[in-house]
Design an enzyme around this catalytic site. Sequence first.
Site, PDB file in Angstrom:
ATOM      1  N   LYS A  59       0.803  -1.221   0.000  1.00 10.48           N
ATOM      2  CA  LYS A  59       0.000   0.000   0.000  1.00 10.48           C
ATOM      3  C   LYS A  59       0.836   1.272   0.000  1.00 10.48           C
ATOM      4  CE  LYS A  59      -4.339  -1.542   0.269  1.00 10.48           C
ATOM      5  NZ  LYS A  59      -5.392  -1.153  -0.702  1.00 10.48           N
ATOM      6  N   THR A  77      -9.100   9.270   4.144  1.00 14.03           N
ATOM      7  CA  THR A  77      -9.236   8.011   3.432  1.00 14.03           C
ATOM      8  C   THR A  77     -10.083   7.046   4.234  1.00 14.03           C
ATOM      9  OG1 THR A  77      -8.009   6.301   2.237  1.00 14.03           O
ATOM     10  CG2 THR A  77      -7.226   6.848   4.450  1.00 14.03           C
ATOM     11  N   SER A  80      -8.941  -0.492   5.503  1.00  8.57           N
ATOM     12  CA  SER A  80      -9.000  -1.651   6.393  1.00  8.57           C
ATOM     13  C   SER A  80      -7.791  -1.682   7.319  1.00  8.57           C
ATOM     14  CB  SER A  80      -9.048  -2.945   5.565  1.00  8.57           C
ATOM     15  OG  SER A  80     -10.223  -3.007   4.804  1.00  8.57           O
ATOM     16  N   ASN A  82      -4.062  -1.182   6.293  1.00 10.68           N
ATOM     17  CA  ASN A  82      -2.742  -1.056   5.670  1.00 10.68           C
ATOM     18  C   ASN A  82      -2.577   0.221   4.852  1.00 10.68           C
ATOM     19  OD1 ASN A  82      -1.814  -3.395   6.815  1.00 10.68           O
ATOM     20  ND2 ASN A  82      -2.058  -4.654   4.989  1.00 10.68           N
ATOM     21  N   GLY A 182     -10.216  -4.162  -3.094  1.00 13.17           N
ATOM     22  CA  GLY A 182     -10.827  -3.119  -3.904  1.00 13.17           C
ATOM     23  C   GLY A 182     -10.360  -3.157  -5.344  1.00 13.17           C
ATOM     24  N   GLY A 183      -9.227  -3.822  -5.581  1.00 12.02           N
ATOM     25  CA  GLY A 183      -8.755  -4.005  -6.951  1.00 12.02           C
ATOM     26  C   GLY A 183      -7.632  -3.090  -7.386  1.00 12.02           C
ATOM     27  N   GLY A 184      -7.127  -2.233  -6.484  1.00 13.24           N
ATOM     28  CA  GLY A 184      -6.061  -1.315  -6.880  1.00 13.24           C
ATOM     29  C   GLY A 184      -4.792  -2.030  -7.294  1.00 13.24           C
ATOM     30  N   GLU A 204      -9.527 -13.864  -4.990  1.00 16.24           N
ATOM     31  CA  GLU A 204     -10.446 -13.240  -4.042  1.00 16.24           C
ATOM     32  C   GLU A 204     -10.825 -14.214  -2.929  1.00 16.24           C
ATOM     33  OE1 GLU A 204     -13.410 -10.332  -6.127  1.00 16.24           O
ATOM     34  OE2 GLU A 204     -13.486 -12.219  -7.239  1.00 16.24           O
ATOM     35  N   SER A 301       1.298  -9.745  -0.273  1.00 14.56           N
ATOM     36  CA  SER A 301       0.974  -8.319  -0.274  1.00 14.56           C
ATOM     37  C   SER A 301       1.175  -7.595   1.047  1.00 14.56           C
ATOM     38  CB  SER A 301      -0.470  -8.116  -0.737  1.00 14.56           C
ATOM     39  OG  SER A 301      -1.362  -8.856   0.078  1.00 14.56           O
ATOM     40  N   ASN A 304       1.637  -7.214   8.010  1.00 18.24           N
ATOM     41  CA  ASN A 304       1.236  -6.531   9.241  1.00 18.24           C
ATOM     42  C   ASN A 304       0.437  -7.472  10.135  1.00 18.24           C
ATOM     43  OD1 ASN A 304       2.478  -4.008   8.950  1.00 18.24           O
ATOM     44  ND2 ASN A 304       0.891  -3.328   7.526  1.00 18.24           N
TER      45      ASN A 304
END
Length: 398
Positions: A59, A77, A80, A82, A182-184, A204, A301, A304
């Site tokens: 992120k 913003t 969730s 990160n 979210g797909g970013g 997913e 990804s 944390n």
Amino acid sequence: MSGHGGGPVPADVERAAERIAAYARRTPLLPGLPAPGRRRGGWGLLLKAEHLQRSGSFKLRGAANAVLALGARDIVTGSSGNHGIALARLAAPMGVRVTVVLAAGTSPAKAARIRALGGRTVSVAGGVAEREERARALAEETGAVLVPSSDHELVVAGQGTVGREVLADVPDVRTLYVPVGGGGLLAGVCLAARDHPVRIVGVEPAGTPRYARSLAAGRPVRLPPCDTVADGLRAQAPGEVPFAVVRDRVDDLVAVSDAEILTATDRLRRLGVEAEPSGAVALAGALRAGRHRERAVAVVSGGNTLAALTSRTSRTSAASLTSRSPDTSLTSRTSDASDASRDRGVPGASGASRMPGAPDRSGLPGPTHLSDPSAAGRGHPARRLAPTCTHPELEETR
């Protein structure tokens, strides 16, 4: 930044890579699963180690690209966890006010980490949809700039640098597994790989297959709130910006159960990779597909975990009590000490213990340069496949 129809284009990923070069770590590729029949070396599946990224997840890339390009002094913003951590990690030391709206069920450790880094948190009782609605309202009420966790062209382009690095390091990669919330990240990787013959597979959680449902419907579809061990992937609907990119480039979608995600998390841990469940989703998809005979990469990804967040937050709090001297550099000393220790002995990771580049008097970073331009983008477009998936039937909310 404008592609055909106003969306991001591959060149935006290149610009993002140059913009964030001094702030985001170029993460290594680690060995994952060996290809069957290969006795020595020849790893069939590699892991893109974004759990080693500054802020503990990919992120930071999208957050850095947005913050540096927009030059905002007040940011709101919804996250969730990160994305909020990444924004606070980067922007708060620049004197930028960061407010993060959190949905019910957000990890308390992630919320505490955001506050320890200088961000402000606001909680809502509902799910991700209510979180995003509150974030938009706060931005309008205060005049702050809204920087969504995925539905923003600058964020998507920044996340695309993950794919850019993979394609530069493994130009013969056949399949790339990417976790989808979210797909970013998926959209960014699709942008980076638009003209590269690599198969892009989005993975997913089975309980919230918003991209599978949306691609089948031909438009973004909102699903009901859903609990999953992958707490960073609870988005209820695709963002408009990433959906358009994913629709035109993704080759396949795979849905994985919580049990599969936890199995992948444990497998990573046994490999010495401390990933949170959200960070293990792509590996879960690769394990389900069983495609180990080809050169493939799965994006880890985020890292944390509760233990990692608790440790970093404790060190940050201790440092704030012992040092009151002003520091305008784009770094958290305690976080960087942790980053540096994770770098040692990891092939391909940067050994720098501080985030290079300090802001000038305007609070924005000085010019950066791209030290390792990618060869990605060469070759022929991959053949488009009709995205397939396995998912439960869920009722669409209106």
